[in-house]
Structure formats: structure tokens, C-alpha cells
Scaffold this active site. Structure first.
Site, PDB file in Angstrom:
ATOM      1  CG  ASP A  96      -1.886   1.095   1.302  1.00 37.66           C
ATOM      2  OD1 ASP A  96      -3.097   0.819   1.311  1.00 37.66           O
ATOM      3  OD2 ASP A  96      -1.450   2.268   1.347  1.00 37.66           O
ATOM      4  CG  ASN A 104      -4.356  11.773  -5.518  1.00 34.02           C
ATOM      5  OD1 ASN A 104      -3.805  11.653  -6.601  1.00 34.02           O
ATOM      6  ND2 ASN A 104      -5.071  10.802  -4.973  1.00 34.02           N
ATOM      7  CG  HIS A 109      -7.066  12.279  -9.225  1.00 40.56           C
ATOM      8  ND1 HIS A 109      -7.307  11.377 -10.229  1.00 40.56           N
ATOM      9  CD2 HIS A 109      -7.535  11.729  -8.076  1.00 40.56           C
ATOM     10  CE1 HIS A 109      -7.898  10.306  -9.700  1.00 40.56           C
ATOM     11  NE2 HIS A 109      -8.051  10.497  -8.407  1.00 40.56           N
ATOM     12  CG  ASP A 113      -4.773   8.747 -12.269  1.00 44.48           C
ATOM     13  OD1 ASP A 113      -5.057   8.371 -11.119  1.00 44.48           O
ATOM     14  OD2 ASP A 113      -5.625   9.116 -13.103  1.00 44.48           O
ATOM     15  CD  GLU A 139      -3.788   3.695  -1.194  1.00 42.57           C
ATOM     16  OE1 GLU A 139      -4.722   2.875  -1.127  1.00 42.57           O
ATOM     17  OE2 GLU A 139      -3.034   3.966  -0.236  1.00 42.57           O
TER      18      GLU A 139
HETATM   19  P1  GH3 Z   1      -1.686   5.435   4.266  1.00 36.37           P
HETATM   20  O1  GH3 Z   1      -0.238   5.723   4.328  1.00 36.37           O
HETATM   21  O2  GH3 Z   1      -2.270   5.186   5.607  1.00 36.37           O
HETATM   22  O3  GH3 Z   1      -1.982   4.315   3.328  1.00 36.37           O
HETATM   23  O4  GH3 Z   1      -2.386   6.744   3.727  1.00 36.37           O
HETATM   24  P2  GH3 Z   1      -3.029   7.006   2.298  1.00 36.37           P
HETATM   25  O5  GH3 Z   1      -3.233   8.469   2.117  1.00 36.37           O
HETATM   26  O6  GH3 Z   1      -2.253   6.316   1.252  1.00 36.37           O
HETATM   27  O7  GH3 Z   1      -4.374   6.205   2.443  1.00 36.37           O
HETATM   28  P3  GH3 Z   1      -5.863   6.608   2.227  1.00 36.37           P
HETATM   29  O8  GH3 Z   1      -6.585   5.301   2.154  1.00 36.37           O
HETATM   30  O9  GH3 Z   1      -6.305   7.585   3.264  1.00 36.37           O
HETATM   31  O10 GH3 Z   1      -5.933   7.344   0.844  1.00 36.37           O
HETATM   32  C1  GH3 Z   1      -5.783   6.693  -0.357  1.00 36.37           C
HETATM   33  C2  GH3 Z   1      -5.937   7.731  -1.426  1.00 36.37           C
HETATM   34  O11 GH3 Z   1      -5.756   7.137  -2.719  1.00 36.37           O
HETATM   35  C3  GH3 Z   1      -7.298   8.349  -1.459  1.00 36.37           C
HETATM   36  C4  GH3 Z   1      -7.710   8.371  -2.903  1.00 36.37           C
HETATM   37  O12 GH3 Z   1      -8.065   9.634  -3.315  1.00 36.37           O
HETATM   38  C5  GH3 Z   1      -6.474   7.923  -3.650  1.00 36.37           C
HETATM   39  N1  GH3 Z   1      -6.776   7.145  -4.836  1.00 36.37           N
HETATM   40  C6  GH3 Z   1      -7.461   5.988  -4.894  1.00 36.37           C
HETATM   41  N2  GH3 Z   1      -7.529   5.546  -6.163  1.00 36.37           N
HETATM   42  C7  GH3 Z   1      -6.868   6.448  -6.925  1.00 36.37           C
HETATM   43  C8  GH3 Z   1      -6.594   6.557  -8.326  1.00 36.37           C
HETATM   44  O13 GH3 Z   1      -6.961   5.703  -9.159  1.00 36.37           O
HETATM   45  N3  GH3 Z   1      -5.886   7.634  -8.748  1.00 36.37           N
HETATM   46  C9  GH3 Z   1      -5.445   8.580  -7.875  1.00 36.37           C
HETATM   47  N4  GH3 Z   1      -4.750   9.604  -8.366  1.00 36.37           N
HETATM   48  N5  GH3 Z   1      -5.704   8.520  -6.556  1.00 36.37           N
HETATM   49  C10 GH3 Z   1      -6.396   7.459  -6.083  1.00 36.37           C
HETATM   50 MG    MG Z   2      -2.044   4.182   1.278  1.00 38.81          MG
HETATM   51 MG    MG Z   3      -4.868   2.080   1.178  1.00 37.37          MG
END
Ligand code: GH3
Ligand code: MG
Ligand code: MG
Length: 218
Positions: A96, A104, A109, A113, A139
Site C-alpha cells: 500500500d 494527490n 490527481h 495516476d 493504491e
Molecule cells: P496510508 O499511508 O495510511 O496508506 O495513507 P493514504 O493516504 O495512502 O491512504 P488513504 O486510504 O487515506 O488514501 C488513499 C488515497 O488514494 C485516497 C484516494 O483519493 C487515492 N486514490 C485511490 N484511487 C486512486 C486513483 O486511481 N488515482 C489517484 N490519483 N488517486 C487514487
Molecule cells: Mg495508502
Molecule cells: Mg490504502
């Protein structure tokens, strides 16, 4: 069988045309009965379904592929585990990306990606051909290492972790630095679902202990 059920029997097969080209065909066969109900003959209609088969394959590929990274998606991974409950001696890693929300928020964003695409390519490049890498969440990635000890899988994942943290994964307005955390678990008799659960607990501990690290299931 044809006479007994009175129905149409269909099958699809790969045939070779007169010019030597391989194409998919479909044949529908039905028994032709005389007035006493005895089979008089079989009526078969064969047709070329090559384009349709190719189209169906493309649809099915798309349904199981993550459009952003080209990796197998969550559904594909689910399919894999349903079809193959996992063998003892396999190892699973849940990875992760750390603080991805910040990527982001800071870089946009689209750059997020791009980071996901680059991370996926890097993971694919580092693992062996038989190791299975899938994107199972935003992610979140999973790697299934067939016939691999946790120690061996840790080495591979740690190489990935170090490569990610060693230099920016992308450049937007400025360099985009990220790190990744992971939890690893060896498959036991309890199966893949159990291994996934313990890998997830290990991942949680890696996050709690400061991220940018790998933890092995207890
Ligand atoms: P942690 O270290 O605890 O994992 O924190 P984190 O910020 O990585 O975890 P969190 O689950 O809070 O946030 C994940 C983020 O990933 C939120 C979401 O906007 C972003 N995300 C999810 N899918 C995509 C994607 O396909 N593209 C982009 N650019 N961002 C994405
Ligand atoms: Mg994460
Ligand atoms: Mg996550």
C-alpha cells in the site's frame, strides 16, 4: 443424445481454413426424425464466429484488467483465488503506497495516476515472470509468489520498496517522492483467505511502525 433430447447441440471449435488460417467456428446440430421418431439424419449448421470470439475475449480481458496500470484487477485476483485456493508454500504480499492522499493533494490527481502506473510497472519489472501482481484497490497492490518462502518474498518486496523510496517516482511541478509499506504472509493449510487476512494485519503494523517498511505476519 440428439434424438433423445430433441434439442440443438452446439459447440465452438478452432478450425483451420483451406488457406491454413486458424479461425473459430460454431456448429449447431439437430437430429432429423422420420414420422416414427427414428433418427433419419443430422442437420448441422456451421458458421464462422471468429470476430465474435475475438470481441468476447476483448470484453473479458477488459473486465479483468485495471485500465490505469494494465495489471489484473481485483476481480481477476478474486477469480484467481476462487479457482486456486492457494498452495502451501506460496507467499502473499499486500503493498500500500504511503500517504497517497498527499500525493494527490500536492501534485494533483493526474500525477497520482502517473505514480500508480509507474509503481505498477516497477513492481512487474522486479518480480519474476511467474509471480502474480494485481491492483486490488486505489493504491493497494497484491503479489502472489508461488512456491516462495517469506524470506525470499521479503527480499523481492524490499528491493521494490527501496527502489520506490530511493528516487522520485515522477516529476510534476517538482519531484514526486513516495514510499510503500507491505505485509507478507506464508500460505498455510488455512488457505489464501487466511493468508490475506494475516498479510493485512502485518501491513497495518508496518504502517503503525512508521511506514516505508515491510512486516512479516506473526
Ligand atoms: P496510508 O499511508 O495510511 O496508506 O495513507 P493514504 O493516504 O495512502 O491512504 P488513504 O486510504 O487515506 O488514501 C488513499 C488515497 O488514494 C485516497 C484516494 O483519493 C487515492 N486514490 C485511490 N484511487 C486512486 C486513483 O486511481 N488515482 C489517484 N490519483 N488517486 C487514487
Ligand atoms: Mg495508502
Ligand atoms: Mg490504502
Amino acid at each position: 443424445m440428439l434424438a433423445a433430447c430433441g434439442s440443438v447441440v452446439s459447440f465452438r471449435y478452432l478450425g483451420v481454413t483451406a488457406s491454413g488460417e486458424k479461425r473459430w467456428f460454431e456448429t449447431h446440430s439437430r437430429a432429423v426424425l422420420d414420422e416414427t421418431g427414428a433418427v433419419e439424419g443430422v442437420l448441422s449448421v456451421a458458421r464462422d464466429v471468429n470476430e465474435r470470439t475475438a470481441h468476447e475475449e476483448r470484453l473479458s480481458m477488459a473486465a479483468y484488467t485495471d485500465a490505469l496500470t494494465g495489471l489484473p484487477n481485483r476481480r481477476a485476483f478474486k477469480n484467481l483465488i476462487d479457482g486456486r485456493p492457494g498452495a502451501e508454500g506460496d507467499c502473499i504480499a499486500l503493498l500500500d503506497i504511503d500517504h497517497f492522499k498527499r500525493v494527490n493533494d500536492t501534485h494533483g490527481h493526474a500525477m497520482g495516476d502517473e505514480v500508480l502506473r509507474i509503481f505498477a510497472a516497477l513492481a512487474r519489472q522486479i518480480v519474476r515472470a511467474n509471480d502474480y501482481v494485481a491492483r486490488i484497490g486505489g493504491e493497494e497492490f497484491v503479489i502472489l509468489f508461488p512456491s516462495t518462502s517469506v524470506e525470499q518474498a521479503l527480499q523481492v518486496c524490499d528491493r521494490l520498496r527501496r527502489e520506490v523510496s530511493a528516487s522520485p517516482l515522477a516529476y510534476g511541478a517538482g519531484p514526486v517522492w513516495v514510499t510503500v509499506s507491505g505485509g507478507l504472509s506464508q500460505l498455510s493449510k488455512a488457505g489464501l483467505d487466511d493468508a490475506l487476512k494475516t498479510a493485512d494485519e502485518a501491513l497495518y503494523r508496518a504502517k503503525q511502525s512508521g511506514r516505508d517498511q515491510l512486516t512479516q505476519a506473526a
